[in-house]
Design a protein around this motif. Structure first.
Motif, PDB file in Angstrom:
ATOM      1  N   THR A   1      49.407  10.932 -43.046  1.00 27.62           N
ATOM      2  CA  THR A   1      49.997  11.167 -41.968  1.00 27.62           C
ATOM      3  C   THR A   1      51.369  11.758 -41.911  1.00 27.62           C
ATOM      4  O   THR A   1      51.949  12.937 -41.316  1.00 27.62           O
ATOM      5  CB  THR A   1      50.025   9.972 -40.954  1.00 27.62           C
ATOM      6  N   VAL A   2      52.169  10.968 -42.620  1.00 25.20           N
ATOM      7  CA  VAL A   2      53.683  11.669 -42.852  1.00 25.20           C
ATOM      8  C   VAL A   2      53.908  12.996 -43.452  1.00 25.20           C
ATOM      9  O   VAL A   2      54.449  13.983 -42.766  1.00 25.20           O
ATOM     10  CB  VAL A   2      54.427  10.582 -43.484  1.00 25.20           C
TER      11      VAL A   2
ATOM     12  N   SER B   1      55.428   3.244 -41.946  1.00 23.23           N
ATOM     13  CA  SER B   1      54.959   4.751 -42.540  1.00 23.23           C
ATOM     14  C   SER B   1      56.085   5.251 -43.147  1.00 23.23           C
ATOM     15  O   SER B   1      56.120   5.809 -44.249  1.00 23.23           O
ATOM     16  CB  SER B   1      54.553   5.708 -41.444  1.00 23.23           C
TER      17      SER B   1
ATOM     18  N   SER C   1      63.739  12.867 -40.656  1.00 17.65           N
ATOM     19  CA  SER C   1      62.458  12.479 -39.855  1.00 17.65           C
ATOM     20  C   SER C   1      62.623  10.842 -39.426  1.00 17.65           C
ATOM     21  O   SER C   1      61.534  10.321 -38.744  1.00 17.65           O
ATOM     22  CB  SER C   1      61.198  12.331 -40.966  1.00 17.65           C
TER      23      SER C   1
ATOM     24  N   GLN D   1      60.825   9.573 -36.246  1.00 13.76           N
ATOM     25  CA  GLN D   1      59.440  10.276 -36.015  1.00 13.76           C
ATOM     26  C   GLN D   1      58.276   9.271 -36.181  1.00 13.76           C
ATOM     27  O   GLN D   1      57.196   9.680 -35.664  1.00 13.76           O
ATOM     28  CB  GLN D   1      59.560  11.519 -36.777  1.00 13.76           C
ATOM     29  N   PHE D   2      58.455   8.349 -37.155  1.00 12.56           N
ATOM     30  CA  PHE D   2      57.168   7.572 -37.630  1.00 12.56           C
ATOM     31  C   PHE D   2      57.478   6.061 -37.347  1.00 12.56           C
ATOM     32  O   PHE D   2      58.813   5.505 -37.264  1.00 12.56           O
ATOM     33  CB  PHE D   2      56.934   7.910 -39.262  1.00 12.56           C
TER      34      PHE D   2
ATOM     35  N   THR E   1      51.362  15.299 -43.631  1.00 13.13           N
ATOM     36  CA  THR E   1      50.774  16.320 -42.682  1.00 13.13           C
ATOM     37  C   THR E   1      51.627  16.760 -41.482  1.00 13.13           C
ATOM     38  O   THR E   1      52.025  17.867 -41.381  1.00 13.13           O
ATOM     39  CB  THR E   1      49.498  15.966 -42.048  1.00 13.13           C
ATOM     40  N   GLU E   2      52.424  15.639 -41.019  1.00 11.87           N
ATOM     41  CA  GLU E   2      53.324  15.995 -39.962  1.00 11.87           C
ATOM     42  C   GLU E   2      54.468  16.643 -40.258  1.00 11.87           C
ATOM     43  O   GLU E   2      55.105  17.363 -39.616  1.00 11.87           O
ATOM     44  CB  GLU E   2      53.643  14.543 -39.273  1.00 11.87           C
ATOM     45  N   LEU E   3      55.057  16.539 -41.573  1.00  6.94           N
ATOM     46  CA  LEU E   3      56.165  17.175 -42.022  1.00  6.94           C
ATOM     47  C   LEU E   3      55.765  18.499 -42.698  1.00  6.94           C
ATOM     48  O   LEU E   3      56.422  19.075 -43.430  1.00  6.94           O
ATOM     49  CB  LEU E   3      56.833  16.320 -43.103  1.00  6.94           C
TER      50      LEU E   3
END
Ligand code: ADP
Ligand code: MG
Length: 404
Positions: free
Chosen positions: A243-244, A272, A264, A267-268, A246-248
């Motif tokens: 997830t981390v 995470s 970031s 953001q999480f 992909t989001e970045l």
């Protein structure tokens, strides 16, 4: 039949044992024995599925798979000594995962061969092993790669380069339902005796780094604990890392930088974020560990192991009380007693810890750490730990027997 083993990692005794078990079950001599080691990961915990840098080393515990061609075309008969169970594969039927679960490690590899259009003859197969399973020594990858070795020699088709470990990894994903990285199958396949294997899981490049076993020894201590959480938490950490990244907008966490991570913040969720931080730092630690080993700076190398353990325990949060206690017990002995460093190895929530020790004191380290941990006063319900001094072993290979 000529029995020229000349294999230094696997004792003649182990080989004779698998041959005699095969003969007893199938009433014939095997045509070949495929051998694959277990492995421990020295450093680079939980970074393999993040495209990271890992440093496994094959140990002198093995899966030995004996095989012989049979007259029954299209049928594989497979027996595991450990499971005391057999199953039959009809090569003409579509291969699917089935019970009991251990059979899926074999089914998945057979499927890998068939789906690549490789024809297999009828075979009798017997699996024997000296690798404790579920203890972090990767008995699963060892079983897959040893099975693949048998199928290669039986079919006459050799899987070149990365094809064999990749096929085995796919078997573990699709048949055993474990979303593992590439480390275990690569380590078991490509290990060289006396060496650690620096594997870059992003581009799959390998460097063999000598493990100075004149001065050093690797101690493996098995907690014999395996918490229920182990599988679900592995998948959970895997998911968080994905997830981390992909989001970045990254291919994997290997491409993460400190400034990206800093930006970031917020953001999480906290876990995470800490997982990502662990991966970034752990990759750096793997390289530092290798450099310290090359410089023969054992105490700095050991320090990297301690730091890795703390990070896996506090940031990635995959350790458990038993592993923390074993590492603390080793650390307490310190350099005077021959302990240079220690950390948990494998997926966590149980399994084993490794201790980097001075070679001369390694046997004492095993007994001291194990005895302290098992001492009277500890709840009887807790499994007793056990340990051994591991030898850095070679990778998978097949022994063919030639008729005289
Ligand atoms: P690890 O790979 O750390 O030992 P895993 O849970 O990934 O632990 O794999 C262990 C599983 O692999 C066992 O539960 C069993 O299903 C299978 N396995 C390993 N060795 C054998 C063997 N000799 N015979 C049958 N199955 C085995
Ligand atoms: Mg495994």
């Amino acid at each position: 039949m000529t029995l020229d083993f000349s294999d230094k990692d696997v004792s003649d005794f182990e080989l004779e044992a698998v041959i005699s078990k095969f003969k007893k079950r199938f009433n014939c001599h095997p045509d070949f024995v495929s051998i694959a080691p277990g492995r421990v990961n020295l450093i680079g915990g939980h970074v393999d599925y993040n495209g990271g840098l890992v440093l496994p080393l094959a140990v002198d515990r093995h899966t030995c798979v004996a095989g012989a061609k049979s007259d029954e075309a299209g049928v594989l008969v497979v027996h595991s000594v450990r499971e005391n169970e057999s199953f039959v594969v009809d090569l003409d039927c579509p291969m699917i995962a089935a019970r009991p679960n251990w059979t899926n490690y074999v089914r998945g590899v057979v499927h890998g061969f068939l789906s690549r259009g490789i024809e297999l003859p009828g075979l009798k197969i017997l699996i024997d092993s000296t690798i404790p399973s579920g203890s972090g020594l990767s008995s699963s990858a060892s079983l897959e790669v040893a099975t693949a070795g048998i199928l290669e020699v039986a079919s006459g088709v050799t899987l070149k380069g990365n094809k064999k470990p990749r096929l085995c990894q796919q078997a573990e994903h699709e048949f055993a339902n474990v979303p593992c990285g590439i480390m275990d199958q690569f380590a078991v396949t490509f290990a060289q005796r006396g060496c650690m294997l620096l594997l870059d899981c992003r581009d799959e490049s390998i460097e063999h780094v000598p493990f100075d076993h004149d001065q050093l020894a690797l101690v493996v201590i098995n907690s014999h604990v395996r918490h229920e959480l182990s599988e679900s938490e592995y998948a959970n950490r895997h998911q968080r890392c994905e997830t981390v990244s992909t989001e970045l907008g990254l291919e994997s966490l290997r491409d993460l930088t400190w400034s990206m991570l800093d930006r970031s913040r917020g953001q999480f969720d906290e876990l995470s974020f800490l997982c990502a931080e662990h991966v970034l730092r752990e990759n750096e630690r793997t390289l530092k560990f290798v450099q310290h080993m090359k410089n023969e700076d054992w105490s700095q190398a050991g320090e990297m192991l301690y730091q890795s353990h703390v990070s896996l325990s506090e940031k990635f949060q995959v350790s458990c009380a038993e592993l923390d206690e074993l590492v603390a017990g080793a650390r307490k002995l310190g350099p005077e007693e021959g302990v240079l460093g220690a950390r948990m190895t494998g997926a966590g929530f149980g399994g084993s810890v490794i201790v980097l020790a001075e070679r001369e004191k390694a046997s004492d380290v095993v007994s001291r750490v194990v005895e302290d941990y098992n001492r009277i006063g500890v709840p009887l319900s807790r499994p007793r730990a056990s340990g051994f001094v591991a030898k850095p072993a070679g990778g998978a290979r097949v022994i063919k027997f030639v008729a005289d």
